[in-house]
Write a protein that holds these residues in place. Structure first.
Motif, PDB file in Angstrom:
ATOM      1  N   GLU A 124      -0.172 -39.323   2.892  1.00 40.99           N
ATOM      2  CA  GLU A 124      -0.391 -38.064   2.610  1.00 40.99           C
ATOM      3  C   GLU A 124      -1.348 -36.669   3.235  1.00 40.99           C
ATOM      4  O   GLU A 124      -1.033 -35.857   2.877  1.00 40.99           O
ATOM      5  CB  GLU A 124      -2.284 -38.183   1.560  1.00 40.99           C
ATOM      6  CG  GLU A 124      -1.830 -39.254   0.512  1.00 40.99           C
ATOM      7  CD  GLU A 124      -3.816 -39.574  -0.171  1.00 40.99           C
ATOM      8  OE1 GLU A 124      -4.506 -39.794   0.841  1.00 40.99           O
ATOM      9  OE2 GLU A 124      -3.705 -40.150  -0.689  1.00 40.99           O
ATOM     10  N   TRP A 125      -0.527 -37.420   4.503  1.00 41.02           N
ATOM     11  CA  TRP A 125      -0.499 -36.293   5.809  1.00 41.02           C
ATOM     12  C   TRP A 125       0.549 -35.690   5.670  1.00 41.02           C
ATOM     13  O   TRP A 125       1.942 -35.557   4.572  1.00 41.02           O
ATOM     14  CB  TRP A 125      -0.746 -37.191   7.157  1.00 41.02           C
ATOM     15  CG  TRP A 125      -2.002 -37.939   7.646  1.00 41.02           C
ATOM     16  CD1 TRP A 125      -3.003 -38.761   7.030  1.00 41.02           C
ATOM     17  CD2 TRP A 125      -2.981 -37.032   8.196  1.00 41.02           C
ATOM     18  NE1 TRP A 125      -3.577 -39.603   7.615  1.00 41.02           N
ATOM     19  CE2 TRP A 125      -4.293 -37.860   7.434  1.00 41.02           C
ATOM     20  CE3 TRP A 125      -3.197 -35.799   9.034  1.00 41.02           C
ATOM     21  CZ2 TRP A 125      -5.655 -37.444   9.088  1.00 41.02           C
ATOM     22  CZ3 TRP A 125      -4.891 -35.538   9.527  1.00 41.02           C
ATOM     23  CH2 TRP A 125      -5.436 -36.862   9.165  1.00 41.02           C
ATOM     24  N   ALA A 154       4.970 -43.529  11.915  1.00 41.24           N
ATOM     25  CA  ALA A 154       3.624 -44.371  10.977  1.00 41.24           C
ATOM     26  C   ALA A 154       4.106 -44.228   9.602  1.00 41.24           C
ATOM     27  O   ALA A 154       4.223 -44.939   8.838  1.00 41.24           O
ATOM     28  CB  ALA A 154       2.256 -44.340  11.746  1.00 41.24           C
ATOM     29  N   ALA A 155       4.416 -42.661   9.518  1.00 39.29           N
ATOM     30  CA  ALA A 155       3.796 -42.019   8.073  1.00 39.29           C
ATOM     31  C   ALA A 155       5.862 -43.039   7.783  1.00 39.29           C
ATOM     32  O   ALA A 155       5.780 -43.078   6.592  1.00 39.29           O
ATOM     33  CB  ALA A 155       4.178 -40.950   8.118  1.00 39.29           C
ATOM     34  N   TRP A 201      15.428 -44.647   4.513  1.00 35.73           N
ATOM     35  CA  TRP A 201      15.395 -44.925   3.102  1.00 35.73           C
ATOM     36  C   TRP A 201      14.411 -43.458   2.686  1.00 35.73           C
ATOM     37  O   TRP A 201      13.591 -42.847   3.194  1.00 35.73           O
ATOM     38  CB  TRP A 201      14.499 -46.638   3.783  1.00 35.73           C
ATOM     39  CG  TRP A 201      12.906 -46.046   4.704  1.00 35.73           C
ATOM     40  CD1 TRP A 201      12.494 -44.949   4.379  1.00 35.73           C
ATOM     41  CD2 TRP A 201      13.270 -46.606   6.119  1.00 35.73           C
ATOM     42  NE1 TRP A 201      11.490 -45.172   5.862  1.00 35.73           N
ATOM     43  CE2 TRP A 201      12.519 -45.475   6.565  1.00 35.73           C
ATOM     44  CE3 TRP A 201      14.846 -46.829   7.081  1.00 35.73           C
ATOM     45  CZ2 TRP A 201      12.142 -45.940   8.289  1.00 35.73           C
ATOM     46  CZ3 TRP A 201      14.475 -46.542   8.454  1.00 35.73           C
ATOM     47  CH2 TRP A 201      13.581 -46.331   8.701  1.00 35.73           C
ATOM     48  N   LEU A 202      13.224 -44.249   1.499  1.00 35.19           N
ATOM     49  CA  LEU A 202      12.726 -42.316   0.928  1.00 35.19           C
ATOM     50  C   LEU A 202      11.822 -43.243   0.428  1.00 35.19           C
ATOM     51  O   LEU A 202      11.046 -44.594  -0.165  1.00 35.19           O
ATOM     52  CB  LEU A 202      13.558 -41.977  -0.537  1.00 35.19           C
ATOM     53  CG  LEU A 202      14.018 -40.719   0.296  1.00 35.19           C
ATOM     54  CD1 LEU A 202      15.810 -40.953  -1.637  1.00 35.19           C
ATOM     55  CD2 LEU A 202      14.149 -39.759   0.478  1.00 35.19           C
ATOM     56  N   ALA A 203      10.296 -43.056   0.924  1.00 31.65           N
ATOM     57  CA  ALA A 203       8.835 -42.681  -0.067  1.00 31.65           C
ATOM     58  C   ALA A 203       9.267 -43.912  -1.343  1.00 31.65           C
ATOM     59  O   ALA A 203       9.814 -42.960  -1.705  1.00 31.65           O
ATOM     60  CB  ALA A 203       7.991 -41.750   0.274  1.00 31.65           C
ATOM     61  N   GLY A 252      10.272 -39.931   3.821  1.00 29.48           N
ATOM     62  CA  GLY A 252      11.115 -41.528   4.752  1.00 29.48           C
ATOM     63  C   GLY A 252      11.705 -41.167   5.706  1.00 29.48           C
ATOM     64  O   GLY A 252      10.744 -40.155   6.374  1.00 29.48           O
ATOM     65  N   GLY A 253      12.307 -42.174   5.836  1.00 28.78           N
ATOM     66  CA  GLY A 253      13.377 -42.101   7.610  1.00 28.78           C
ATOM     67  C   GLY A 253      15.121 -42.194   7.225  1.00 28.78           C
ATOM     68  O   GLY A 253      15.145 -42.602   6.499  1.00 28.78           O
TER      69      GLY A 253
END
Length: 218
Positions: free
Chosen positions: A79-80, A45-46, A134-136, A120-121
């Motif tokens: 934030e987790w 999910a994050a 991708w990055l947050a 990211g993922g």
């Protein structure tokens, strides 16, 4: 928010260690990033939340904005820390173990090694030999893209035995193209058009990363 509606449970602590891959699960590290097969639904999910903003969806079109539609939820997820590694209990629904599907592209969640925040993922189409990532939002513009794509090349070469891995980008996506170049990808030939998961057809340029020392991690 989601975790306010479900019963909380104790989560597992400790992150995977690079160099210790299990069947179907991978882990590797760069200078500032740790990437691993998601252990829980929170990890998934994050990672999706990291790609759900409008700027990311402009280039990715992976429907993450539909899966995590609320900006407040996206921020809260990011934030987790990975389950249990910040001392908080994770909601039972999000703490459920995640089992990777061998028939879909390989997916790794990405965290910053400095503070274990979700970053990211990374996705590897292991049958087609193509990588993307991708990055947050808060991790962009810091040179982490080169590390992310470098990790993608490393995953392909040293975990899946690929001598070549490719990546595509829209011509106007200068951030991704520069990151790929810094990661050692070089221009390659490929289809001039690419269809995103949301159905949009975009112009595309292609790059590749080669090695003569491919190997498998297990």
């Amino acid at each position: 928010m989601l975790w306010s509606l479900v019963r909380r449970s104790r989560a597992v602590s400790r992150l995977p260690v690079p160099g210790r891959c299990d069947p179907g699960r991978h882990v590797l590290a760069t200078e500032r990033l740790l990437l691993f097969t998601p252990r829980t639904h929170l990890d998934v999910a994050a990672a999706l939340a990291a790609s759900a903003d409008a700027e990311a969806q402009r280039w990715l079109g992976n429907h993450a904005d539909r899966l995590v539609p609320s900006p407040a939820t996206r921020r809260a997820l990011l934030e987790w820390r990975p389950a249990g590694d910040d001392g908080r209990r994770v909601p039972r629904l999000l703490a459920k173990p995640f089992t990777p599907d061998p028939d879909v592209p390989v997916f790794l969640v990405c965290v910053r090694r400095a503070d274990l925040s979700y970053a990211g993922g990374l996705q590897l189409e292991h049958r087609a030999g193509e990588v993307g990532g991708w990055l947050a939002p808060r991790c962009r513009g810091q040179g982490l893209g080169a590390e992310l794509f470098g990790a993608g090349a490393l995953l392909a070469h040293t975990h899946f035995g690929m001598t070549r891995v490719r990546a595509g980008a829209e011509p106007g996506n200068t951030a991704s193209r520069r990151a790929l170049a810094r990661a050692g990808f070089v221009p390659d030939e490929g289809p001039p058009r690419h269809t995103l998961p949301d159905g949009r057809v975009i112009e595309a340029v292609w790059v590749r990363h080669d090695t003569t020392a491919a190997a498998h991690c297990s």
